[in-house]
Structure formats: structure tokens, C-alpha cells
Write a protein that holds these residues in place. Structure first.
Motif, PDB file in Angstrom:
ATOM      1  N   GLU A 166       0.621  -9.989   2.686  1.00  0.00           N
ATOM      2  CA  GLU A 166       1.413  -9.357   3.711  1.00  0.00           C
ATOM      3  C   GLU A 166       2.497  -8.232   3.020  1.00  0.00           C
ATOM      4  O   GLU A 166       2.449  -7.375   3.504  1.00  0.00           O
ATOM      5  CB  GLU A 166       2.279 -10.365   4.655  1.00  0.00           C
ATOM      6  CG  GLU A 166       3.173  -9.681   5.593  1.00  0.00           C
ATOM      7  CD  GLU A 166       3.809 -10.886   6.502  1.00  0.00           C
ATOM      8  OE1 GLU A 166       4.997 -10.270   7.104  1.00  0.00           O
ATOM      9  OE2 GLU A 166       3.793 -11.786   6.509  1.00  0.00           O
ATOM     10  N   HIS A 169       0.386  -5.376   1.667  1.00  0.00           N
ATOM     11  CA  HIS A 169       0.089  -4.690   2.989  1.00  0.00           C
ATOM     12  C   HIS A 169       1.343  -3.497   3.457  1.00  0.00           C
ATOM     13  O   HIS A 169       1.160  -2.395   3.600  1.00  0.00           O
ATOM     14  CB  HIS A 169      -0.374  -5.340   4.228  1.00  0.00           C
ATOM     15  CG  HIS A 169      -1.934  -5.603   3.758  1.00  0.00           C
ATOM     16  ND1 HIS A 169      -2.921  -4.862   4.080  1.00  0.00           N
ATOM     17  CD2 HIS A 169      -2.546  -6.915   3.521  1.00  0.00           C
ATOM     18  CE1 HIS A 169      -4.123  -5.261   3.774  1.00  0.00           C
ATOM     19  NE2 HIS A 169      -3.781  -6.626   3.363  1.00  0.00           N
ATOM     20  N   THR A 173       2.209   1.095   2.940  1.00  0.00           N
ATOM     21  CA  THR A 173       2.581   2.048   3.881  1.00  0.00           C
ATOM     22  C   THR A 173       4.038   2.694   3.558  1.00  0.00           C
ATOM     23  O   THR A 173       4.549   3.643   4.603  1.00  0.00           O
ATOM     24  CB  THR A 173       2.773   1.187   5.158  1.00  0.00           C
ATOM     25  OG1 THR A 173       3.976   0.342   5.283  1.00  0.00           O
ATOM     26  CG2 THR A 173       1.614   0.448   5.484  1.00  0.00           C
ATOM     27  N   ASP A 201      -8.488  -6.986  -0.220  1.00  0.00           N
ATOM     28  CA  ASP A 201      -7.834  -6.052   0.754  1.00  0.00           C
ATOM     29  C   ASP A 201      -6.423  -5.674   0.431  1.00  0.00           C
ATOM     30  O   ASP A 201      -6.114  -4.726   0.720  1.00  0.00           O
ATOM     31  CB  ASP A 201      -8.137  -6.735   2.333  1.00  0.00           C
ATOM     32  CG  ASP A 201      -9.449  -6.773   2.563  1.00  0.00           C
ATOM     33  OD1 ASP A 201     -10.259  -6.240   2.164  1.00  0.00           O
ATOM     34  OD2 ASP A 201      -9.764  -7.827   3.570  1.00  0.00           O
ATOM     35  N   ALA A 202      -5.586  -6.690   0.024  1.00  0.00           N
ATOM     36  CA  ALA A 202      -4.286  -6.595  -0.385  1.00  0.00           C
ATOM     37  C   ALA A 202      -4.196  -5.495  -1.496  1.00  0.00           C
ATOM     38  O   ALA A 202      -3.315  -4.818  -1.478  1.00  0.00           O
ATOM     39  CB  ALA A 202      -3.621  -7.781  -0.620  1.00  0.00           C
ATOM     40  N   ALA A 205      -4.846  -2.037  -0.197  1.00  0.00           N
ATOM     41  CA  ALA A 205      -3.525  -1.507   0.336  1.00  0.00           C
ATOM     42  C   ALA A 205      -2.494  -1.085  -0.306  1.00  0.00           C
ATOM     43  O   ALA A 205      -2.018   0.020  -0.430  1.00  0.00           O
ATOM     44  CB  ALA A 205      -3.002  -2.632   1.383  1.00  0.00           C
TER      45      ALA A 205
END
Length: 337
Positions: A166, A169, A173, A201-202, A205
Motif C-alpha cells: 500500500e 502504491h 502517485t 504490482d507494487a 506503481a
């Protein structure tokens, strides 16, 4: 030879800035005996005594207590090379007061009993406050620009931090400086395919903000490539991981060599000889420190892998973090062999 060039570069005494995060542990190095049998010097001896069933208790003798954790070990190597390093970790224990670089604590450290057997180490870990960590805990002790406005970042121990994905991710951003982000996931062997895919996936990101460099040992690389269409060759597995995640580079450190795969090259550097290791764990963390230092200085991949190799090899051989002079000496010796 990269080892010859490494010695010359270290003579210039560069001092980059780095941050390491987010773990920390109090490491007790112990000897183990079983009644009148001992000390037990190998894992095989321990297994034999357990299987015999003659002993209901084993005796621990603590030989030393040291500050530990992947982020702390990497920071110690970075400091020894001359970096200006800050460790943001779980450091709420007196043992961390002795560290000679800046530290910022986010909570209670893990507790580790390490048994340094001749064939390999065995560690028993109490995680303490690590599993509850989130990005907000880092924000509570520092601003994110202060943490990440450095020449490079070293981050470790995905397996101990359920909320690290988390955090990655969210960091992906944010408007933060694009710097090398050297990431060692820790012992992920045995993770489910779903857990491996979540890590992939992390990393994808995180690459949106940083130049992510995955750094793992051979067994961990195998686990990370297990959900991908990758061959048995180490470099091919690294290439598959890098392609699937879109990260800057995937790196493997192993006893005989280190390999890096980027979008444009495959670099491979033979490791330094190690005859009788004093420590079997911690070498990878010092490799992380060496690679992080090199990338923070903008060095090429051959130099970065050589720097990581020397730092790791010196640590497992001597049982202590190598200084600049130690690293230059081992580099000269390796270049001459």
C-alpha cells in the motif's frame, strides 16, 4: 576490471546522501547446547539432537547483542563508505544509541536470536511492532520530501511489513525526486502466487516515482519469477521480472557472482573469494549498501556490482562492516587473483 576501477573511485572519497528504511531489530548472537551435548556447531547437529528426542530443553548462551535489521545493516555499510545516511527504522531500544549516523525511530524493533552455525545461520524472530507499520508512521516522524530528497534510497524487508505494498502504491502517485530506490524484499521464498503478483504490482506503481532497483538472492529471484514465463537462467529470470514490472533494474547477488539486468544491458561481475565465513547472514544487506552507494554516486553497473560484492564478502569473512580502506584492500586483492 571493475575491481581496479572501484579502488580508484573510492580514493576520491565521494559522500552521497541516502535514506534507509523501515525495519530494525535487536540481534542476539547465541550459542546453543543440549544438556551436556554442545555447543551445537552445525544445523545438522541441531537436527540430530531434535530428532533423537533425548532433550526437552536446549540452553542458549548469548555471545553478543547488536543493532540489526536490513535497513540498519545497509545504513552501517553506507556510513562506513562515507555516505551521509539517515536510517528511518524501528529503533526504540538502547542498542541503537551506539550507531554513528542519524537515526529516526518509528517504533519497537524486532527481537532476533541468531545462531551462527558453521554451515549457515538460523534466526528466530519476534516481529514486535513491524507488521503494523504504514506510510503514516513515516510521515509522523519526518516529511516525505525530507526522507526522499536524497541521492538514493535503500528499502528492505517486504515480508515483515504487510502494508508495504500500500505504501508503494501511494508513493507512486506522489511528486518526489526521481532517485534510485534499491529494494530488497527479504525472504519471500514460499510466498503464494497471489502474494508475488501483489509485489510485482507494487513495484510497477513505485517505478512511476523512483528508479526502482530490485535486489534479491538467487532463491528469492526464483520465487519472484515463479509466476512469470521465465527460463532457468538467472539473467533470464531477472529480465522477466524487470519486463513484467517495468522497473529500472533487477539484480541478483549470489556467492559466486552478481548480475544486473536493465532495459539496455546485462552486467555480470564475479564475486570475491570467501574461504571461511564468520557470518552467513547480513551479507545481502551489505551488498544493498554497496550498490546503493554506487548508484547514489552515478556509477555504472559493473562498478555497482563490484562495490556490492566487496562489501558483502568482507562482512561475511570478517564479521564486521568494511571501511573504505577495507573495501579498497579487498578490491585490490580480487583484481590480482
Amino acid at each position: 576490471m571493475p575491481y581496479e576501477r572501484l579502488g580508484r573511485r573510492l580514493a576520491d572519497a565521494p559522500s552521497p546522501t541516502l535514506s534507509t528504511l523501515p525495519d530494525g531489530s535487536v540481534d542476539r548472537y547465541c550459542q546453543l547446547s543440549a544438556g551436556a551435548v554442545g555447543p551445537l556447531e552445525t544445523r545438522e547437529a541441531l537436527g540430530r539432537e531434535l530428532l533423537r528426542g533425548d532433550h526437552s530443553s536446549f540452553h542458549i548462551r548469548v555471545e553478543s547483542t547488536e543493532p540489526g535489521g536490513q535497513a540498519v545493516n545497509a545504513a552501517q555499510q553506507l556510513h562506513a563508505l562515507g555516505s551521509e545516511v539517515t536510517c528511518y527504522g524501528h529503533l526504540d531500544a538502547p542498542v541503537f544509541a551506539q550507531l554513528p549516523f542519524e537515526t529516526v525511530s518509528m517504533g519497537e524493533p524486532a527481537l532476533v536470536d541468531a545462531f551462527n552455525f558453521r554451515d549457515s545461520d538460523v534466526m528466530f524472530v519476534e516481529q514486535a511492532g513491524l507488521p503494523a507499520w504504514t506510510l503514516e508512521d513515516l510521515r509522523d516522524v519526518a516529511t516525505l520530501p525530507a526522507v526522499f530528497d536524497v541521492d538514493a534510497v535503500c528499502c528492505s524487508n517486504w515480508i515483515s511489513f504487510p502494508h508495504m505494498g500500500e505504501a508503494f502504491h501511494r508513493l507512486g502517485t506522489m511528486d518526489l525526486p526521481r532517485v534510485p530506490f534499491v529494494f530488497d524484499p527479504g525472504d519471500i521464498v514460499g510466498s503464494t502466487p497471489e502474494e508475488v503478483d501483489a509485489l510485482h504490482d507494487a513495484l510497477t506503481a513505485l517505478q512511476r516515482t523512483f528508479d526502482v532497483v530490485l535486489n534479491a538472492n538467487r532463491q528469492e529471484v526464483g520465487a519472484l519469477a515463479g509466476t512469470l514465463d521465465a527460463g532457468a537462467d538467472d539473467a533470464d529470470r531477472l529480465a522477466a521480472i524487470r519486463s513484467a514490472t517495468g522497473i529500472e533494474a533487477a539484480v541478483m547477488h549470489a556467492p559466486e557472482e552478481a548480475i544486473a539486468v536493465t532495459t539496455t544491458q546485462r552486467a555480470r561481475v564475479e564475486n570475491c573469494p570467501v574461504d571461511q565465513p564468520r557470518r552467513h547472514t547480513g551479507g545481502g544487506d551489505h551488498f544493498t549498501g554497496g550498490v546503493g552507494y554506487a548508484l547514489a554516486n552515478g556509477w555504472d553497473w559493473d562498478l555497482a556490482l563490484a562495490c556490492g560484492n566487496v562489501c558483502a564478502s568482507h562482512y561475511v569473512t570478517a564479521g564486521e562492516t568494511g571501511t573504505v580502506e577495507d573495501v579498497r584492500r579487498v578490491s585490490r586483492t580480487t583484481a590480482d587473483t
